[in-house]
Design a protein around this motif. Sequence first.
Motif, mmCIF file in Angstrom:
data_model
loop_
_atom_site.group_PDB
_atom_site.id
_atom_site.type_symbol
_atom_site.label_atom_id
_atom_site.label_comp_id
_atom_site.label_asym_id
_atom_site.label_seq_id
_atom_site.Cartn_x
_atom_site.Cartn_y
_atom_site.Cartn_z
ATOM 1 N N GLY A 149 -12.292 42.163 54.404
ATOM 2 C CA GLY A 149 -12.483 42.281 55.858
ATOM 3 C C GLY A 149 -11.203 42.424 56.639
ATOM 4 O O GLY A 149 -11.015 41.811 57.683
ATOM 5 N N THR A 150 -10.313 43.276 56.122
ATOM 6 C CA THR A 150 -9.074 43.549 56.863
ATOM 7 C C THR A 150 -8.733 45.035 56.748
ATOM 8 O O THR A 150 -9.563 45.817 56.289
ATOM 9 N N ALA B 56 -0.370 35.961 55.838
ATOM 10 C CA ALA B 56 -1.808 35.896 56.094
ATOM 11 C C ALA B 56 -2.212 34.517 56.605
ATOM 12 O O ALA B 56 -1.581 33.516 56.246
ATOM 13 N N SER B 57 -3.266 34.501 57.420
ATOM 14 C CA SER B 57 -3.789 33.216 57.898
ATOM 15 C C SER B 57 -4.470 32.506 56.722
ATOM 16 O O SER B 57 -4.719 33.130 55.676
ATOM 17 N N LEU C 32 -7.732 34.353 55.772
ATOM 18 C CA LEU C 32 -7.532 35.602 55.024
ATOM 19 C C LEU C 32 -6.991 35.318 53.619
ATOM 20 O O LEU C 32 -7.422 35.946 52.640
#
Lengths: 151, 68
Positions: free
Chosen positions: B24-25, B40-41, B44
Amino acid sequence: MEKFRTKVKRRIVISSGMALVALVLGFYSIYSLITLDSSAATHSDSFVAGFQFGLIISIGVLAVIDIIKLSLTINDETKLRVLYNKEHDERLITIRNKAGAPMIIITSVLMIIAAIIAGYFNIIVFYTLVIAVAAQLSVSAMVKLYCMKTM
Amino acid sequence: MKTRIKELRKERKLSQEELALEVGTTRQTITSIEVGKYTASLVLAYKIAHYFGLAIEEVFDFSDVNEF
């Protein structure tokens, strides 16, 4: 993804409405330009009217492009997912925020509306507002480009 | 931050686009994470690690973080 599909459908409806409004206003602008009393109209009057007409045409064209793009996306599951990912991508959201979105867009739209209204009374205010909008959008675009390169 | 994403992708013959679509990126974000430009968070990082069936610390190298 069904929720997003509904959202995209709603966007198509909004863009169609915008295109329709732009079409009506475009015809009205053409009619106004044709019937403009050239002896009584000042240079600034016709300039503001021309700017307004150009803006309406641009909005119309952008709305039509948006309708075509979204209509092609809505029927393709992969394209829809790519669009969803692009809109919800955390890196892009951070970049957009750093570039001032959405406030830059909101203030730019408000300033353009104010410029058109002010243009009928004072052309200096019109130029000032248009230049200010161009400047803030340029800075935002530069920040966005810089962040895209460094992030 | 160093990661093993590129190595894991190569093992599974997976392109950046395919991985991006799965977690989803965007492809650009995967590229930025791989080259260490973007961290990345947690969400993610979890999605990426979960996709490869590994723990977060097996994909992401936190040795830089421990230095602080």
